[in-house]
Design an enzyme around this catalytic site. Structure first.
Site, short mmCIF file in Angstrom:
data_model
loop_
_atom_site.label_atom_id
_atom_site.label_comp_id
_atom_site.label_asym_id
_atom_site.label_seq_id
_atom_site.Cartn_x
_atom_site.Cartn_y
_atom_site.Cartn_z
N GLY A 208 0.85 -1.07 -0.19
CA GLY A 208 -0.18 0.12 0.19
C GLY A 208 0.81 1.21 -0.03
N ASN A 209 0.15 2.39 0.37
CA ASN A 209 1.19 3.80 0.49
C ASN A 209 0.54 4.51 1.51
OD1 ASN A 209 -0.93 5.55 -1.03
ND2 ASN A 209 -0.47 3.94 -2.57
N TYR A 210 1.04 5.83 1.58
CA TYR A 210 0.64 6.59 3.01
C TYR A 210 -0.61 7.44 2.46
CZ TYR A 210 4.72 5.07 5.35
OH TYR A 210 5.98 4.38 6.04
N SER A 211 -1.11 7.56 1.52
CA SER A 211 -2.05 8.43 1.13
C SER A 211 -3.38 8.10 2.26
CB SER A 211 -2.78 7.93 -0.09
OG SER A 211 -3.95 8.92 -0.44
N ALA A 276 -4.05 7.65 -4.89
CA ALA A 276 -2.34 7.29 -4.99
C ALA A 276 -2.41 5.79 -5.46
CB ALA A 276 -1.82 7.60 -3.88
#
Ligand code: C5P
Length: 400
Positions: A208-211, A276
């Protein structure tokens, strides 16, 4: 636009309070219903009798009505209002509003208000120029309030400078314009993608990512508040859309976001691609949890995800608009413009990772909007709600 609107008129203790009676009269003439909330100091400058006679409602100042013991509900007032206008707003009340010091009915009502709030400062020029006043007004603006700047001229102190409350006619105009503009997306359908995507590795792990989704959700709220029907396709985030006109489709993976976006876009006037999206997904997704006891270290093989923005760019029909975001670390503008062309976008919002307070997980952002003709409009660091307003202003300017 003010006909039938519910307006809370907040009055503070400043000499300009005498002009509030005139402002109240203008609101009533324009067809609004007005509830006056006055601070204790405000009553030293103008009497509640004048204000209740003009508004046709008892003026509220205290939390309780002493002789009956009944409670004035700031929560109900906050829900009732379509707008709150604080005129005059003194340095003291501005400071309390900026810092949440709810020791009177006016500030308590402000903190409960769900509607747009307009603040018309009025004070001596040195008080207005003081760094604490500047900072408090800046904070109020960052919280999404509308500041109606004071004019320059002769002040009650006989000094000449900036601090005169804006004339009632202009305060009325600012509120009226807000309501006119506020419905500029009526009848429009806007698609927004937001948040991160999760690409499963096995049933319990993902890439995943930090969005945080904050920018996309702020865009959805802004479009809905301006009259649009919004379809928000959201990756996993911890926030929820509030406006009733926002339909949220929750997805996890980029492929799911792609499927939903491609299905929804033909019905939309515009799409804002704020998500994102993971560039790669896991090709060898495990159907069972990968165990630590394996002899060999597992290898995660990746494959490309579809580019949702580019797919919508190739589906785009005349009259539809497509907006993208770019997060760049080098050659920002050139890369953003190349992305705009590659994905057939109408404009692209560049947020730089080099800016403190901008980008992922923050409440603020600093953006440059780049048009398809290469024109750049730079904005300052602002709350994401205000950034959303700038982006939607650009969008409405281009919608046919
Ligand atoms: O190519 P890049 O990921 O930098 O482009 C960013 C823009 O494209 C954003 O608007 C993002 O939401 C969108 N995008 C997308 N699908 C992808 C990758 C990015 O819609 N797979």
């Amino acid at each position: 636009m003010l006909k039938g609107k519910h307006i809370i008129l907040g009055i503070c203790g400043g000499i300009a309070a005498y002009k509030s009676a005139y402002l109240l009269r203008l609101f009533i003439k324009a067809g609004a219903e007005v509830q006056v909330v006055i601070t204790p100091a405000g009553k030293e400058f103008i009497t509640p009798v004048t204000l209740s006679a003009l508004s046709g409602k008892p003026v509220i100042s205290e939390f309780f009505t002493a002789n009956t013991g009944s409670w004035n509900s700031h929560v109900d007032l906050g829900l009732w209002a379509d707008a709150m206008v604080i005129a005059p707003a003194t340095a003291s009340t501005i400071g309390k509003m900026a810092n949440g010091i709810a020791d009177n009915m006016l500030v308590t009502t402000y903190l409960s208000a769900k509607a747009p709030v307009f603040v018309a400062p009025a004070m001596d020029l040195d008080m207005f120029a003081h760094p604490s006043t500047r900072r408090n007004l800046q904070l109020l603006q960052e919280y999404g309030n509308h500041i109606i700047e004071p004019a320059s001229g002769e002040l009650a102190s006989h000094l000449v400078g900036k601090g005169r409350m804006e004339e009632p006619e202009n305060i009325l105009k600012a509120v009226d314009e807000y309501f006119t503009k506020s419905q500029d997306l009526a009848g429009r359908h806007i698609l927004i993608t937001s948040g991160p995507t999760y690409e499963k590795i096995d049933p319990v792990r993902f890439i995943g990512n930090y969005s945080s989704g904050k920018m996309g959700y702020a865009l959805a709220e802004e479009c809905a508040a301006r009259g649009a029907d919004v379809t928000l396709i959201s990756g996993p985030v911890s926030i929820k859309a509030k406006h009733a006109a926002i339909k949220t489709i929750n997805i996890e993976s980029a492929q799911e976001m792609y499927n939903a976006s491609v299905a929804e876009f033909p019905q939309c006037d515009a799409a804002i691609m704020c998500a994102a999206v993971a560039d790669y997904t896991v090709e060898n997704q495990a159907s069972h949890k990968i165990k630590r006891e394996y002899d060999e270290i597992p290898v995660i093989r990746l494959k490309k995800n579809p580019d949702i923005a580019a797919a919508l760019g190739s589906m785009k029909q005349d009259g539809q608009l497509l907006v993208g975001f770019a997060l760049e670390t080098d050659n920002e503008r050139e890369n953003a413009l190349a992305k705009l062309q590659r994905k057939n976008l109408d404009f692209i919002v560049l947020n730089s990772l080099n800016e403190p307070g901008a980008g992922f997980m923050t409440d603020t952002n600093k953006v440059t909007i780049i048009g398809s003709d290469g024109t750049c409009q730079e904005y300052g660091l602002k709350d994401k709600k205000l950034v959303a307003r700038d982006i939607v202003d650009t969008l409405t300017g281009k919608l046919s």
